[in-house]
Design an enzyme around this catalytic site. Structure first.
Site, PDB file in Angstrom:
ATOM      1  N   PRO A 174      57.103   8.917 -54.944  1.00 14.32           N
ATOM      2  CA  PRO A 174      58.206   9.164 -55.886  1.00 14.32           C
ATOM      3  C   PRO A 174      57.848  10.225 -56.914  1.00 14.32           C
ATOM      4  N   GLY A 175      58.847  10.981 -57.311  1.00 13.78           N
ATOM      5  CA  GLY A 175      58.747  11.824 -58.500  1.00 13.78           C
ATOM      6  C   GLY A 175      59.008  10.942 -59.708  1.00 13.78           C
ATOM      7  N   PRO A 176      59.528  11.497 -60.796  1.00  8.67           N
ATOM      8  CA  PRO A 176      59.720  10.684 -62.000  1.00  8.67           C
ATOM      9  C   PRO A 176      60.928   9.751 -61.938  1.00  8.67           C
ATOM     10  N   GLY A 197      53.497  -6.266 -57.431  1.00  3.13           N
ATOM     11  CA  GLY A 197      54.053  -5.677 -58.657  1.00  3.13           C
ATOM     12  C   GLY A 197      55.574  -5.699 -58.652  1.00  3.13           C
ATOM     13  N   GLY A 198      56.145  -6.682 -57.960  1.00  5.24           N
ATOM     14  CA  GLY A 198      57.614  -6.746 -57.826  1.00  5.24           C
ATOM     15  C   GLY A 198      58.321  -7.335 -59.036  1.00  5.24           C
ATOM     16  N   ARG A 248      53.082   4.347 -70.782  1.00  2.48           N
ATOM     17  CA  ARG A 248      51.708   4.824 -70.624  1.00  2.48           C
ATOM     18  C   ARG A 248      51.595   6.323 -70.362  1.00  2.48           C
ATOM     19  N   ARG A 259      43.501  -7.368 -57.125  1.00  2.00           N
ATOM     20  CA  ARG A 259      42.089  -6.957 -57.077  1.00  2.00           C
ATOM     21  C   ARG A 259      41.192  -8.028 -56.465  1.00  2.00           C
ATOM     22  N   TYR A 268      51.374  13.654 -56.441  1.00  4.08           N
ATOM     23  CA  TYR A 268      50.075  14.321 -56.618  1.00  4.08           C
ATOM     24  C   TYR A 268      48.987  13.752 -55.697  1.00  4.08           C
TER      25      TYR A 268
HETATM   26  C1  HXC Z   1      41.696   5.132 -71.698  1.00  2.00           C
HETATM   27  C2  HXC Z   1      41.875   2.922 -71.056  1.00  2.00           C
HETATM   28  C3  HXC Z   1      43.242   2.919 -71.403  1.00  2.00           C
HETATM   29  C4  HXC Z   1      43.808   4.136 -71.926  1.00  2.00           C
HETATM   30  C5  HXC Z   1      42.722   0.953 -70.684  1.00  2.00           C
HETATM   31  N1  HXC Z   1      41.615   1.683 -70.616  1.00  2.00           N
HETATM   32  N2  HXC Z   1      43.740   1.682 -71.152  1.00  2.00           N
HETATM   33  N3  HXC Z   1      41.104   4.003 -71.182  1.00  2.00           N
HETATM   34  N4  HXC Z   1      42.986   5.184 -72.051  1.00  2.00           N
HETATM   35  N5  HXC Z   1      45.076   4.216 -72.260  1.00  2.00           N
HETATM   36  C6  HXC Z   1      40.291   1.234 -70.167  1.00  2.00           C
HETATM   37  C7  HXC Z   1      39.714   0.155 -71.074  1.00  2.00           C
HETATM   38  O1  HXC Z   1      39.060   0.698 -72.190  1.00  2.00           O
HETATM   39  C8  HXC Z   1      38.740  -0.560 -70.127  1.00  2.00           C
HETATM   40  O2  HXC Z   1      37.576   0.193 -69.951  1.00  2.00           O
HETATM   41  C9  HXC Z   1      39.481  -0.480 -68.787  1.00  2.00           C
HETATM   42  O3  HXC Z   1      40.429   0.592 -68.889  1.00  2.00           O
HETATM   43  C10 HXC Z   1      40.187  -1.759 -68.446  1.00  2.00           C
HETATM   44  O4  HXC Z   1      41.074  -2.074 -69.507  1.00  2.00           O
HETATM   45  P1  HXC Z   1      41.783  -3.480 -69.597  1.00  2.00           P
HETATM   46  O5  HXC Z   1      42.829  -3.396 -70.648  1.00  2.00           O
HETATM   47  O6  HXC Z   1      40.765  -4.552 -69.685  1.00  2.00           O
HETATM   48  O7  HXC Z   1      42.388  -3.550 -68.129  1.00  2.00           O
HETATM   49  P2  HXC Z   1      43.521  -4.412 -67.494  1.00  2.00           P
HETATM   50  O8  HXC Z   1      43.926  -5.538 -68.401  1.00  2.00           O
HETATM   51  O9  HXC Z   1      43.103  -4.703 -66.130  1.00  2.00           O
HETATM   52  O10 HXC Z   1      44.773  -3.379 -67.500  1.00  2.00           O
HETATM   53  C11 HXC Z   1      44.868  -2.372 -66.569  1.00  2.00           C
HETATM   54  C12 HXC Z   1      45.547  -1.118 -67.129  1.00  2.00           C
HETATM   55  C13 HXC Z   1      46.888  -1.484 -67.871  1.00  2.00           C
HETATM   56  C14 HXC Z   1      45.788  -0.180 -65.999  1.00  2.00           C
HETATM   57  C15 HXC Z   1      44.615  -0.460 -68.143  1.00  2.00           C
HETATM   58  O11 HXC Z   1      47.491  -0.322 -68.396  1.00  2.00           O
HETATM   59  C16 HXC Z   1      47.842  -2.177 -66.941  1.00  2.00           C
HETATM   60  O12 HXC Z   1      47.834  -3.406 -66.841  1.00  2.00           O
HETATM   61  N6  HXC Z   1      48.719  -1.418 -66.218  1.00  2.00           N
HETATM   62  C17 HXC Z   1      49.638  -1.982 -65.227  1.00  2.00           C
HETATM   63  C18 HXC Z   1      50.956  -1.282 -65.172  1.00  2.00           C
HETATM   64  C19 HXC Z   1      50.942   0.200 -65.132  1.00  2.00           C
HETATM   65  O13 HXC Z   1      49.938   0.861 -65.481  1.00  2.00           O
HETATM   66  N7  HXC Z   1      52.065   0.793 -64.718  1.00  2.00           N
HETATM   67  C20 HXC Z   1      52.250   2.224 -64.642  1.00  2.00           C
HETATM   68  C21 HXC Z   1      52.228   2.666 -63.234  1.00  2.00           C
HETATM   69  S1  HXC Z   1      52.994   4.186 -63.183  1.00  2.00           S
HETATM   70  P3  HXC Z   1      36.160  -0.234 -70.633  1.00  2.00           P
HETATM   71  O14 HXC Z   1      35.181   0.742 -70.062  1.00  2.00           O
HETATM   72  O15 HXC Z   1      36.369  -0.106 -72.112  1.00  2.00           O
HETATM   73  O16 HXC Z   1      35.902  -1.642 -70.184  1.00  2.00           O
HETATM   74  C22 HXC Z   1      52.351   5.217 -62.086  1.00  2.00           C
HETATM   75  C23 HXC Z   1      53.245   6.447 -61.936  1.00  2.00           C
HETATM   76  C24 HXC Z   1      52.587   7.738 -61.706  1.00  2.00           C
HETATM   77  O17 HXC Z   1      51.361   5.010 -61.494  1.00  2.00           O
HETATM   78  C25 HXC Z   1      53.511   8.939 -61.736  1.00  2.00           C
HETATM   79  C26 HXC Z   1      54.524   9.009 -62.850  1.00  2.00           C
HETATM   80  C27 HXC Z   1      55.437  10.166 -62.827  1.00  2.00           C
HETATM   81  P1  NAP Z   2      55.380  -0.910 -63.472  1.00  2.00           P
HETATM   82  O1  NAP Z   2      56.711  -1.474 -63.799  1.00  2.00           O
HETATM   83  O2  NAP Z   2      54.324  -0.919 -64.517  1.00  2.00           O
HETATM   84  O3  NAP Z   2      54.884  -1.621 -62.160  1.00  2.00           O
HETATM   85  C1  NAP Z   2      53.576  -1.967 -61.869  1.00  2.00           C
HETATM   86  C2  NAP Z   2      53.540  -3.409 -61.476  1.00  2.00           C
HETATM   87  O4  NAP Z   2      52.255  -3.721 -60.933  1.00  2.00           O
HETATM   88  C3  NAP Z   2      53.763  -4.367 -62.648  1.00  2.00           C
HETATM   89  O5  NAP Z   2      54.768  -5.303 -62.316  1.00  2.00           O
HETATM   90  C4  NAP Z   2      52.426  -5.052 -62.837  1.00  2.00           C
HETATM   91  O6  NAP Z   2      52.600  -6.404 -63.263  1.00  2.00           O
HETATM   92  C5  NAP Z   2      51.834  -4.973 -61.432  1.00  2.00           C
HETATM   93  N1  NAP Z   2      50.394  -5.007 -61.428  1.00  2.00           N
HETATM   94  C6  NAP Z   2      49.541  -4.211 -62.123  1.00  2.00           C
HETATM   95  N2  NAP Z   2      48.273  -4.571 -61.885  1.00  2.00           N
HETATM   96  C7  NAP Z   2      48.321  -5.601 -61.002  1.00  2.00           C
HETATM   97  C8  NAP Z   2      47.324  -6.390 -60.385  1.00  2.00           C
HETATM   98  N3  NAP Z   2      46.034  -6.179 -60.611  1.00  2.00           N
HETATM   99  N4  NAP Z   2      47.723  -7.372 -59.538  1.00  2.00           N
HETATM  100  C9  NAP Z   2      49.033  -7.578 -59.306  1.00  2.00           C
HETATM  101  N5  NAP Z   2      50.020  -6.854 -59.851  1.00  2.00           N
HETATM  102  C10 NAP Z   2      49.652  -5.885 -60.702  1.00  2.00           C
HETATM  103  O7  NAP Z   2      55.504   0.630 -63.035  1.00  2.00           O
HETATM  104  P2  NAP Z   2      56.473   1.378 -61.991  1.00  2.00           P
HETATM  105  O8  NAP Z   2      56.820   2.659 -62.614  1.00  2.00           O
HETATM  106  O9  NAP Z   2      57.537   0.485 -61.506  1.00  2.00           O
HETATM  107  O10 NAP Z   2      55.466   1.688 -60.793  1.00  2.00           O
HETATM  108  C11 NAP Z   2      55.614   1.104 -59.513  1.00  2.00           C
HETATM  109  C12 NAP Z   2      54.913   1.943 -58.468  1.00  2.00           C
HETATM  110  O11 NAP Z   2      55.529   3.228 -58.374  1.00  2.00           O
HETATM  111  C13 NAP Z   2      53.448   2.202 -58.757  1.00  2.00           C
HETATM  112  O12 NAP Z   2      52.723   2.198 -57.538  1.00  2.00           O
HETATM  113  C14 NAP Z   2      53.464   3.596 -59.337  1.00  2.00           C
HETATM  114  O13 NAP Z   2      52.224   4.244 -59.187  1.00  2.00           O
HETATM  115  C15 NAP Z   2      54.532   4.215 -58.485  1.00  2.00           C
HETATM  116  N6  NAP Z   2      55.132   5.426 -59.059  1.00  2.00           N
HETATM  117  C16 NAP Z   2      55.971   5.322 -60.124  1.00  2.00           C
HETATM  118  C17 NAP Z   2      56.549   6.479 -60.634  1.00  2.00           C
HETATM  119  C18 NAP Z   2      57.523   6.427 -61.783  1.00  2.00           C
HETATM  120  O14 NAP Z   2      58.002   7.485 -62.198  1.00  2.00           O
HETATM  121  N7  NAP Z   2      57.872   5.250 -62.300  1.00  2.00           N
HETATM  122  C19 NAP Z   2      56.245   7.718 -60.068  1.00  2.00           C
HETATM  123  C20 NAP Z   2      55.359   7.777 -58.995  1.00  2.00           C
HETATM  124  C21 NAP Z   2      54.819   6.615 -58.495  1.00  2.00           C
HETATM  125  P3  NAP Z   2      51.486  -7.184 -64.133  1.00  2.00           P
HETATM  126  O15 NAP Z   2      50.996  -6.211 -65.153  1.00  2.00           O
HETATM  127  O16 NAP Z   2      52.249  -8.340 -64.688  1.00  2.00           O
HETATM  128  O17 NAP Z   2      50.444  -7.599 -63.160  1.00  2.00           O
END
Ligand code: HXC
Ligand code: NAP
Length: 285
Positions: free
Chosen positions: A193-195, A16-17, A204, A71, A151
């Site tokens: 990390p925190g926020p 995820g770089g 999201r 995955r 968390y």
């Molecule tokens: C409910 C959802 C949803 C949503 C997707 N789904 N988004 N359900 N609310 N907002 C469900 C879909 O309906 C589907 O279920 C399943 O999830 C898979 O959806 P896809 O879109 O096909 O999945 P995919 O393309 O693999 O995308 C994965 C993803 C997407 C996680 C849903 O958001 C993504 O690509 N995220 C990557 C980056 C990311 O999330 N970064 C944030 C990390 S921050 P069904 O049952 O309908 O098939 C983080 C920080 C934490 O972790 C702390 C912060 C302070």
């Molecule tokens: P981000 O920019 O959305 O980073 C997530 C990265 O993961 C994206 O580059 C995404 O790229 C990649 N990724 C997602 N699914 C993948 C898959 N199946 N295979 C390969 N790559 C995949 O979010 P971020 O905020 O920088 O988060 C980075 C990390 O910090 C995460 O572990 C998150 O849980 C953690 N974190 C973040 C925060 C915050 O406040 N930002 C707080 C606590 C923890 P593609 O979608 O192109 O694959």
């Protein structure tokens, strides 16, 4: 504290770089002498990120991207083999790729729950397993860093159940492997990390200004984390400056996690000046 040699001789894969905190760590690592491999699912994003990362590195540092879904265990194995061929060796892995979204848990579909568990828990296992086996087979030492969340440790978290479950699993993996693989010279640590605002997380998880305001309000430092602050901590943990640290999860959140302290809320009731006056009035004469 760091020099352009702090990470020299190390090739580090950051999953995820291509964006957010992963990209910040990649830039920090290359500035401190590492070679960088990044992976993700979106080639266009990775291409752009590599151009940015390269500008941060010295003349001998290299950076390459690999389009790979963490995955997919076979694809991850293939990527690790390609990195070793391209760079000659691999010394570090940062499990940073993640997925997350806000949902009431009763409304989650099995597919939604599985999507997050697959990326975060299975993805981290796949990369760790492939990299660990490479190190063990080649009698090499190395370092693994897992990006979790605050968390993951003890509270869990409402409305992000799949993330809370998978990050807790990754934290358990951190500690289990730190012990099991210490005899191979493999260190396994985590950062919680925190926020830290990123496009991926904020689009999201922080849908409006009200939530944004609350994030700042509940943080005793009244600010978000800076990406460089996290990159510096990651550089330290991945470097030879931390050879005796393993199985540790380091929180970087400005003290946000401490809000449960029973009287901490008093701080938000009135100014410090008024608080002190109130405390003084309570003191026996
Ligand atoms: C409910 C959802 C949803 C949503 C997707 N789904 N988004 N359900 N609310 N907002 C469900 C879909 O309906 C589907 O279920 C399943 O999830 C898979 O959806 P896809 O879109 O096909 O999945 P995919 O393309 O693999 O995308 C994965 C993803 C997407 C996680 C849903 O958001 C993504 O690509 N995220 C990557 C980056 C990311 O999330 N970064 C944030 C990390 S921050 P069904 O049952 O309908 O098939 C983080 C920080 C934490 O972790 C702390 C912060 C302070
Ligand atoms: P981000 O920019 O959305 O980073 C997530 C990265 O993961 C994206 O580059 C995404 O790229 C990649 N990724 C997602 N699914 C993948 C898959 N199946 N295979 C390969 N790559 C995949 O979010 P971020 O905020 O920088 O988060 C980075 C990390 O910090 C995460 O572990 C998150 O849980 C953690 N974190 C973040 C925060 C915050 O406040 N930002 C707080 C606590 C923890 P593609 O979608 O192109 O694959």
């Amino acid at each position: 504290m760091f020099t352009k040699d702090t990470l020299s001789g190390k090739t580090i894969l950051i999953t995820g770089g291509g964006s957010g905190l992963g990209l910040a760590m990649a830039k920090g690592f290359i500035a401190n002498g590492a070679n960088i491999a990044i992976c993700g699912r979106t080639e266009e994003k990775l291409q752009k990120a590599i151009e940015e990362i390269k500008t941060e590195g010295g003349e001998t540092s290299q950076a390459k991207y690999y389009t790979c879904d963490v995955r997919d265990h076979e694809a991850v194995k293939k990527m690790v083999a390609e990195i070793v061929t391209d760079f000659g060796s691999m010394e570090g892995l940062v499990n940073n790729a993640a997925g997350n979204f806000l949902s009431a848990s009763e409304d989650l579909t099995p597919g939604g729950f599985k999507a997050i568990i697959d990326i975060v828990l299975h993805g981290s296992f796949n990369c760790t397993h492939a990299f660990g086996n490479y190190l063990i087979d080649n009698k090499k030492e190395g370092s693994i860093l897992n990006i979790v969340t605050t968390y993951a440790e003890s509270t869990g978290c409402a409305f992000v159940l799949p993330s809370a479950c998978s990050k807790a699993g990754v934290l358990a993996m951190t500690r289990s492997l730190a012990f099991e693989w210490a005899e191979y010279g493999i260190r396994v640590n985590a950062i919680a990390p925190g926020p830290f605002p990123t496009k991926g997380a904020w689009s999201r998880l922080v849908p409006d200004k009200v939530i944004e305001k609350m994030f700042i309000k509940k943080n005793p430092m009244k600010r978000y984390g800076e990406h460089d602050e996290l990159a510096n901590l990651a550089t330290f943990l991945m470097s030879d400056m931390a050879p005796y640290i393993t199985g540790e999860s380091v929180v970087i959140d400005g003290g946000e996690r401490l809000q449960a302290g029973q009287f901490n809320f008093i701080n938000d009731l009135m100014s410090r000046k008024k608080l002190k006056a109130a405390f003084k009035a309570m003191k026996p004469k």
